[in-house]
Every structure is written in structure tokens, then in C-alpha cells.
Design an enzyme around this catalytic site. Sequence first.
Site, PDB file in Angstrom:
ATOM      1  N   LEU A 139     -37.149  43.211   4.560  1.00  0.00           N
ATOM      2  CA  LEU A 139     -36.907  44.447   5.294  1.00  0.00           C
ATOM      3  C   LEU A 139     -35.495  44.897   4.950  1.00  0.00           C
ATOM      4  O   LEU A 139     -34.616  44.070   4.731  1.00  0.00           O
ATOM      5  CB  LEU A 139     -37.006  44.225   6.810  1.00  0.00           C
ATOM      6  CG  LEU A 139     -38.369  43.795   7.374  1.00  0.00           C
ATOM      7  CD1 LEU A 139     -38.238  43.534   8.880  1.00  0.00           C
ATOM      8  CD2 LEU A 139     -39.435  44.846   7.116  1.00  0.00           C
ATOM      9  N   ASP A 140     -35.273  46.222   4.905  1.00  0.00           N
ATOM     10  CA  ASP A 140     -33.919  46.727   4.702  1.00  0.00           C
ATOM     11  C   ASP A 140     -33.002  46.152   5.779  1.00  0.00           C
ATOM     12  O   ASP A 140     -33.448  45.864   6.899  1.00  0.00           O
ATOM     13  CB  ASP A 140     -33.889  48.258   4.800  1.00  0.00           C
ATOM     14  CG  ASP A 140     -34.698  48.940   3.707  1.00  0.00           C
ATOM     15  OD1 ASP A 140     -35.020  48.278   2.707  1.00  0.00           O
ATOM     16  OD2 ASP A 140     -35.001  50.135   3.874  1.00  0.00           O
ATOM     17  N   ALA A 141     -31.707  46.053   5.473  1.00  0.00           N
ATOM     18  CA  ALA A 141     -30.761  45.489   6.438  1.00  0.00           C
ATOM     19  C   ALA A 141     -30.801  46.226   7.772  1.00  0.00           C
ATOM     20  O   ALA A 141     -30.682  45.614   8.839  1.00  0.00           O
ATOM     21  CB  ALA A 141     -29.347  45.520   5.862  1.00  0.00           C
TER      22      ALA A 141
END
Length: 309
Positions: A139-141
Site C-alpha cells: 500500500l502507498d505510505a
Amino acid sequence: MADLRSLPVPEGLEGERLDAALARLFGFSRTRAAELIASGDVLVDGAAPAKSDRVRGGAWLDVTVPPPPSAPVAVAEPVPGMTVLYEDDDIVVVNKPIGVAAHPSVGWTGPTVIGGLLGAGHRVSTSGAAERQGIVHRLDANTTGAMVVAKSERAYTALKRAFKERTVEKRYHALVQGHMDPLRGTVDAPIDRHPSGDGRWAVVAGGKDSVTHYDTLEAFRSASLLDIRLETGRTHQIRVHMSALRHPCVGDLQYGADPTLAARLGVTRQWLHAVSLAFDHPATGEWVSFTTDYPADLAEALDRVGDDS
């Protein structure tokens, strides 16, 4: 040790910008090519050029490529706010908070899921590259929600195959600007790096196959809450596809969101949350499903957009 590469500019690149030509010749991103030019590691016919210079077929290129940085290592320390939804001998499923990357990477100095698990005493698979052991998806940060990490080697192999074969069900909720037309549908548009080379991704002809299914859950005056199912898992896929439809995720300034609306709703990142994750358990074959609640910042923004309607 630095790698010196010398060759003439192919005639087919006549008239291209230097940074674009280097990207095509060596497989760099344009951002990386521009960095090499700026640092004096590129010479054209023995002279230092500008990245915007147009290349001439037959001109001689000397490109010095510095050695790649050593792979970053996960720092084993607990991550505040990261909770474990489920754990057994093969997998651990976490609810990833905002500002946490899946694994270490060059340029990232913040907390990671892997470091948080190790810091809390959890074991992870040793399969995969050293800096991303156990990681089977990301997942994106600044995207929150459900994420599974492999603890055993058999789980790593089985889950990597499941994600590749698209048998994992990944569902997200996104608050996007405006109203979808139609209210439900499928975006089937290829994604690759943005031509600007600025780190974004974009719908690009010839990019990787990317399929996003969406359904409107609720329409507000200025935004819509969507249920999204991913068929593929490209970097920034939902953010790119929604932006391409001119309905960027609220707060996603990188992909064209309205900063005024984001400020009014108190959103400081993209309104995007991985609400559920379901797959065949790698050991038992049983279909397992995990769900997560919205974090406080997204829940508050949703209340505000409702109050505005």
C-alpha cells in the site's frame, strides 16, 4: 564502482531532448537521467550539456553511472497505530496506518510495516529481496488499511502466486471529487510512469494492463464515496484511474485534487482506505477475509462532507 558507458546517439533519436534520449537508451527514468546530467556525469561530444538540449544523431555520449546505493535495511522498531488484525504460523494481517511504507526503499526514512512487525517481535518470511522479505503486496505510505505479510516460506510463495493470478479480492473505499457518470463501472486503462519523469504514474498507451471496478456508495454535494475492487495492482492504480476520469481522490494533490476542498474537509493526504482483503489461506486453502474501519482523519472528513451536503 562507477560504470562508464560510451556510444553514439542513434539516428532514430535525432532531435530528442537529452534526458528523454538517455531514458530510452539506458532504461533510466527521465528524473534519473536529469540527475546524472546535473551532476556532470553526462558528456556530449566531450562537453557538459543541459537536460533540455536536443541530441544530434551520431553525437558521442559518455555517461558515467554511479554504483547503485546499497539496499536499505528495515529498522526493527514498533510502529505506533499499526494493529494486528490476525496472525498464525503463516501470515500476519495488519491495519496499516498513515505515513508507513510497506518496506524500506531508497529515499524513505520513515517507519515501515516490516520494521514494525520485527520490532514487535513478529517473525516474517525470509523469501524475497533483503529489504522486502515477506512482502507480497504493498500500500502507498499514505494509504491506510488491510495488508497481509507472509511469515512462512510456503505462504510467501502461495500469496505471491495468488496476487499474480488475481485471485485475491482487494477492496478499497475512496472519496473522490464530483459525481461519477455512470455511477458504477470499470476503468480498463494501461498505466506506466508519467512522461514528465516526476515520480507520478499515468494512463499511457502501451503501459501495463490495469483494471479498476468501482461502485458509488453515496453521493454528496461535492464528492462521492466509492467502493473499489482492484483486478490488477499497479502502483498508484486507483489514484491514477480516478484522476484520469477527472474525479481525483479528495486530498490527492499529486494527482490534481482541489486543495481548497481538501482544506475544508481537513484532509492532508489522499482519501483512500483498503477496507478489506480476502484470499485462500496459503496453508489450509480456506477462504479468509479481513476488514478494517476508517482511521480518524478519513472518518472526520467523511462527516464533514456529509454536513456540507
